[in-house]
Design a protein around this motif. Structure first.
Motif, PDB file in Angstrom:
ATOM      1  N   ASP A 127       0.857  -1.188   0.000  1.00  0.00           N
ATOM      2  CA  ASP A 127       0.000   0.000   0.000  1.00  0.00           C
ATOM      3  C   ASP A 127       0.891   1.235   0.000  1.00  0.00           C
ATOM      4  OD1 ASP A 127      -2.246  -1.579   0.073  1.00  0.00           O
ATOM      5  OD2 ASP A 127      -2.292  -1.634   2.267  1.00  0.00           O
ATOM      6  N   VAL A 128       0.377   2.305  -0.585  1.00  0.00           N
ATOM      7  CA  VAL A 128       1.174   3.518  -0.757  1.00  0.00           C
ATOM      8  C   VAL A 128       0.838   4.553   0.312  1.00  0.00           C
ATOM      9  CG1 VAL A 128       1.809   5.383  -2.347  1.00  0.00           C
ATOM     10  CG2 VAL A 128       1.222   3.125  -3.239  1.00  0.00           C
ATOM     11  N   VAL A 129       1.899   5.179   0.839  1.00  0.00           N
ATOM     12  CA  VAL A 129       1.756   6.331   1.720  1.00  0.00           C
ATOM     13  C   VAL A 129       2.403   7.517   1.010  1.00  0.00           C
ATOM     14  CG1 VAL A 129       2.339   7.315   3.970  1.00  0.00           C
ATOM     15  CG2 VAL A 129       1.958   4.853   3.747  1.00  0.00           C
ATOM     16  N   VAL A 130       1.680   8.620   0.895  1.00  0.00           N
ATOM     17  CA  VAL A 130       2.252   9.806   0.239  1.00  0.00           C
ATOM     18  C   VAL A 130       2.777  10.771   1.287  1.00  0.00           C
ATOM     19  CG1 VAL A 130       1.778  11.824  -1.215  1.00  0.00           C
ATOM     20  CG2 VAL A 130       0.736   9.644  -1.752  1.00  0.00           C
ATOM     21  N   LEU A 131       4.013  11.228   1.103  1.00  0.00           N
ATOM     22  CA  LEU A 131       4.624  12.179   2.030  1.00  0.00           C
ATOM     23  C   LEU A 131       5.127  13.400   1.257  1.00  0.00           C
ATOM     24  CD1 LEU A 131       6.817   9.769   4.224  1.00  0.00           C
ATOM     25  CD2 LEU A 131       4.454  10.482   4.614  1.00  0.00           C
ATOM     26  N   SER A 132       5.199  14.515   1.975  1.00  0.00           N
ATOM     27  CA  SER A 132       5.679  15.760   1.373  1.00  0.00           C
ATOM     28  C   SER A 132       7.003  16.220   1.961  1.00  0.00           C
ATOM     29  CB  SER A 132       4.647  16.881   1.570  1.00  0.00           C
ATOM     30  OG  SER A 132       3.437  16.518   0.955  1.00  0.00           O
ATOM     31  N   SER A 133       7.507  15.496   2.952  1.00  0.00           N
ATOM     32  CA  SER A 133       8.785  15.896   3.560  1.00  0.00           C
ATOM     33  C   SER A 133       9.366  14.699   4.314  1.00  0.00           C
ATOM     34  CB  SER A 133       8.581  17.053   4.543  1.00  0.00           C
ATOM     35  OG  SER A 133       7.883  16.592   5.687  1.00  0.00           O
ATOM     36  N   PHE A 134      10.642  14.796   4.639  1.00  0.00           N
ATOM     37  CA  PHE A 134      11.265  13.755   5.466  1.00  0.00           C
ATOM     38  C   PHE A 134      10.695  13.776   6.889  1.00  0.00           C
ATOM     39  CE2 PHE A 134      15.124  14.233   2.537  1.00  0.00           C
ATOM     40  CZ  PHE A 134      14.806  13.084   1.823  1.00  0.00           C
ATOM     41  N   GLU A 135      10.271  14.951   7.355  1.00  0.00           N
ATOM     42  CA  GLU A 135       9.751  15.080   8.725  1.00  0.00           C
ATOM     43  C   GLU A 135       8.491  14.246   8.926  1.00  0.00           C
ATOM     44  OE1 GLU A 135      10.870  17.814   6.880  1.00  0.00           O
ATOM     45  OE2 GLU A 135      12.738  17.585   8.001  1.00  0.00           O
ATOM     46  N   GLU A 136       7.789  13.944   7.850  1.00  0.00           N
ATOM     47  CA  GLU A 136       6.551  13.170   7.975  1.00  0.00           C
ATOM     48  C   GLU A 136       6.802  11.671   8.109  1.00  0.00           C
ATOM     49  OE1 GLU A 136       4.376  16.266   4.937  1.00  0.00           O
ATOM     50  OE2 GLU A 136       3.816  14.159   4.770  1.00  0.00           O
ATOM     51  N   LEU A 137       8.048  11.249   7.960  1.00  0.00           N
ATOM     52  CA  LEU A 137       8.350   9.815   8.099  1.00  0.00           C
ATOM     53  C   LEU A 137       8.072   9.367   9.534  1.00  0.00           C
ATOM     54  CD1 LEU A 137      11.655   9.536   6.050  1.00  0.00           C
ATOM     55  CD2 LEU A 137       9.573   8.176   5.658  1.00  0.00           C
ATOM     56  N   SER A 138       7.454   8.174   9.666  1.00  0.00           N
ATOM     57  CA  SER A 138       7.140   7.639  10.993  1.00  0.00           C
ATOM     58  C   SER A 138       6.963   6.126  10.866  1.00  0.00           C
ATOM     59  CB  SER A 138       5.843   8.257  11.524  1.00  0.00           C
ATOM     60  OG  SER A 138       4.750   7.727  10.782  1.00  0.00           O
ATOM     61  N   GLU A 139       6.661   5.491  11.985  1.00  0.00           N
ATOM     62  CA  GLU A 139       6.423   4.046  11.980  1.00  0.00           C
ATOM     63  C   GLU A 139       5.242   3.668  11.080  1.00  0.00           C
ATOM     64  OE1 GLU A 139       7.967   1.278  13.228  1.00  0.00           O
ATOM     65  OE2 GLU A 139       9.618   2.709  13.467  1.00  0.00           O
ATOM     66  N   ALA A 140       4.436   4.657  10.726  1.00  0.00           N
ATOM     67  CA  ALA A 140       3.263   4.379   9.879  1.00  0.00           C
ATOM     68  C   ALA A 140       3.655   3.879   8.487  1.00  0.00           C
ATOM     69  CB  ALA A 140       2.406   5.643   9.766  1.00  0.00           C
ATOM     70  N   VAL A 141       4.923   4.076   8.095  1.00  0.00           N
ATOM     71  CA  VAL A 141       5.314   3.642   6.742  1.00  0.00           C
ATOM     72  C   VAL A 141       5.850   2.209   6.733  1.00  0.00           C
ATOM     73  CG1 VAL A 141       5.880   6.038   6.164  1.00  0.00           C
ATOM     74  CG2 VAL A 141       7.732   4.440   6.751  1.00  0.00           C
ATOM     75  N   VAL A 170      17.741  11.506  -3.990  1.00  0.00           N
ATOM     76  CA  VAL A 170      19.052  11.061  -3.504  1.00  0.00           C
ATOM     77  C   VAL A 170      18.936  10.339  -2.156  1.00  0.00           C
ATOM     78  CG1 VAL A 170      21.361  11.824  -2.801  1.00  0.00           C
ATOM     79  CG2 VAL A 170      20.226  12.917  -4.754  1.00  0.00           C
ATOM     80  N   HIS A 171      18.146  10.887  -1.234  1.00  0.00           N
ATOM     81  CA  HIS A 171      18.133  10.368   0.141  1.00  0.00           C
ATOM     82  C   HIS A 171      16.846   9.652   0.535  1.00  0.00           C
ATOM     83  CE1 HIS A 171      21.835  12.571   0.727  1.00  0.00           C
ATOM     84  NE2 HIS A 171      21.244  13.697   0.367  1.00  0.00           N
ATOM     85  N   GLY A 172      15.826   9.708  -0.326  1.00  0.00           N
ATOM     86  CA  GLY A 172      14.515   9.169   0.055  1.00  0.00           C
ATOM     87  C   GLY A 172      14.551   7.717   0.488  1.00  0.00           C
ATOM     88  N   ALA A 173      15.255   6.877  -0.273  1.00  0.00           N
ATOM     89  CA  ALA A 173      15.264   5.437   0.040  1.00  0.00           C
ATOM     90  C   ALA A 173      15.932   5.179   1.397  1.00  0.00           C
ATOM     91  CB  ALA A 173      15.977   4.663  -1.066  1.00  0.00           C
ATOM     92  N   SER A 174      17.035   5.854   1.660  1.00  0.00           N
ATOM     93  CA  SER A 174      17.726   5.646   2.944  1.00  0.00           C
ATOM     94  C   SER A 174      16.859   6.095   4.109  1.00  0.00           C
ATOM     95  CB  SER A 174      19.048   6.419   2.974  1.00  0.00           C
ATOM     96  OG  SER A 174      19.992   5.812   2.118  1.00  0.00           O
ATOM     97  N   ARG A 175      16.262   7.266   3.972  1.00  0.00           N
ATOM     98  CA  ARG A 175      15.454   7.809   5.079  1.00  0.00           C
ATOM     99  C   ARG A 175      14.242   6.914   5.359  1.00  0.00           C
ATOM    100  NH1 ARG A 175      16.417  13.375   5.934  1.00  0.00           N
ATOM    101  NH2 ARG A 175      18.608  13.734   5.445  1.00  0.00           N
ATOM    102  N   ALA A 176      13.565   6.489   4.296  1.00  0.00           N
ATOM    103  CA  ALA A 176      12.335   5.701   4.493  1.00  0.00           C
ATOM    104  C   ALA A 176      12.651   4.289   4.962  1.00  0.00           C
ATOM    105  CB  ALA A 176      11.539   5.668   3.192  1.00  0.00           C
TER     106      ALA A 176
END
Ligand SMILES: [Zn+2]
Length: 452
Positions: A127-141, A170-176
């Motif tokens: 399932d897809v979660v849409v985010l607009s920033s790195f700050e929105e990353l959480s356990e929900a993903v 560049v950094h999305g995969a590492s952060r998520a």
């Protein structure tokens, strides 16, 4: 005392880009060179040759090897001095087959381009979660596919907006991955799209689990966001055969016009020979390659010889490794360099220059730049020459208002390059090369190699 004064002197103000600047010849020699550049029909012919015979010049491909051989042949035919290919080992990443399916709420295929360096997947669903920033990353993903849907700002010039938007690629995969995401999709980094995905490099931090990552067209990012906002659940299946192979051989292509008085002082004119595996690498960076080659050829044929040595360097592997730039720095750090110039922002009309260096170098360059009719507009330089810490680094700043439409896509083809603008960019490079080759008031330097 002088050094202290210079250290306190403010940089000249950066000019706004509200008028189209005109190239200017500062001497009869410069006028002759300017005319020759504007009459150069071989410039575009060589770009066509490079693009149609060697599209997709990614490190490790036969296309890149062919481009090395072709440009070597050009410099030999042009009777440049010290023409050679300096071997460089490059990373090899292979895209393979890739597909993205929407499973719910509709069943259909989506466009995508895997990001360079991504790991593959035999097929994953989530399932897809849409985010607009790195700050929105959480356990929900955790266990989900993360889509970073962050548009590139539509400001002009585009370079800064690109720098901001590209961080998710560049950094999305590492952060998520740190939050347990199973894959990352990014909205393609562009301001305009007719359903065009844009690839580019991604970077895995050393301590994370690498997860597959790909770019999707802005239209699909918008559609997924709107479906989720409408209360739908969006489920995707991603399949990517992408893999990294052992390093392979490539080379930087180099040729010179030796200086008449100070041949041991080097001014580098550079561009990068590689491209992504899609498209022809016409704007990025075939345009820069032919400008560098032709600048040296026009000088050679003119019979004019600057006091310093002009060295054309066509770097390999800028896109996914910078190994060419690093290899050049390793191999030539004992030679005194006055400056390194790079053309790597496409074949648009030249508007000015960027530069990086000490205050003394910047102030000196701001004056030299004026002799071309184009000003120093901002900090910068070029990726390949960023390895030359301590040397004055200079970048050509063309009009980039359409550059990022084509950048890293199937659409970066030679028919999208305007011959007149390309020639004007050549003329700018040639005038600057002439001025740097002859100017007084600055001593050459050498750079320090960063350990490791
Ligand atoms: Zn480039």
């Amino acid at each position: 005392m002088l050094a202290l004064l210079l250290a306190c002197a403010p940089l000249p103000p950066l000019l706004p880009l509200d008028v189209t600047p005109q190239l200017r010849a500062n001497s009869t020699e410069a006028a002759q060179l300017l005319q020759a550049a504007r009459n150069d029909e071989q410039l575009y012919a060589r770009l066509v040759e490079l693009c149609i015979h060697h599209p997709g010049r990614l490190a490790g491909t036969d296309a890149l090897t062919g481009a090395v051989n072709r440009t070597l042949g050009w410099m030999l035919a042009d009777k440049q001095e010290n023409v050679r290919a300096e071997p460089v080992q490059v990373p090899v990443w292979v895209r393979g087959e890739e597909s993205l399916q929407m499973l719910a709420p509709q069943q259909r295929s989506l466009g995508l381009l895997g990001l360079g360096g991504s790991v593959g997947t035999p097929g994953l669903e989530g399932d897809v979660v849409v985010l607009s920033s790195f700050e929105e990353l959480s356990e929900a993903v955790r266990g989900k596919i993360v889509l970073f849907d962050v548009p590139m700002a539509t400001t002009t010039p585009s370079l800064e907006a690109y720098g901001q938007a590209v961080q998710f690629r560049v950094h999305g995969a590492s952060r998520a991955s740190r939050f347990g995401a199973i894959a990352v999709l990014v909205r393609s980094v562009t301001t305009r799209s007719l359903y065009t995905p844009h690839t580019g490099g991604t970077h895995y931090e050393a301590d994370i689990q690498p997860i597959p990552t790909a770019a999707i067209p802005p239209e699909e990012a918008a559609a997924i966001r709107l479906l989720l906002a409408a209360g739908e659940e969006v489920r995707l299946r991603l399949k990517m055969d992408a893999k990294s192979l052992p390093d392979g051989p490539s080379a930087n292509v180099i040729g010179e016009l030796r200086g008449s008085e100070l041949p041991d002082q080097i001014v580098v004119l550079g561009a990068h020979l590689d491209s992504w595996d899609v498209g022809q690498g016409a704007h990025d960076d075939g345009a820069g390659v032919v400008q560098v080659v032709e600048a040296l050829r026009i000088l050679r044929e003119s019979g004019l010889r600057p006091r310093r040595t002009l060295r054309a360097v066509l770097y390999t592997n800028e896109e996914n490794g910078l190994r060419g730039g690093k290899a050049y720095a390793e191999a030539h750090h004992d030679e005194p360099h006055l400056a390194a110039v790079e053309s790597d922002l496409g074949g648009g009309m030249p508007l000015g220059w960027s530069s990086t260096g000490s205050l003394e170098q910047q102030n000196w360059f701001a004056e030299v730049a004026q002799r071309t009719g184009l000003s120093r507009l901002r900090d910068g330089g070029g990726a390949d020459i960023s390895t030359l810490n301590g040397i004055l680094q200079i970048g050509l700043l063309p009009d980039d208002s359409h550059y990022f439409d084509f950048h890293h896509t199937h659409a970066d083809t030679v028919d999208h390059v305007d011959p007149t603008a390309l020639k004007e960019g050549l003329a700018a490079m040639l005038l600057l090369a002439w001025e740097l080759g002859n100017a007084d008031g600055m001593e050459p330097g050498i750079w320090t190699i960063e350990p490791g």
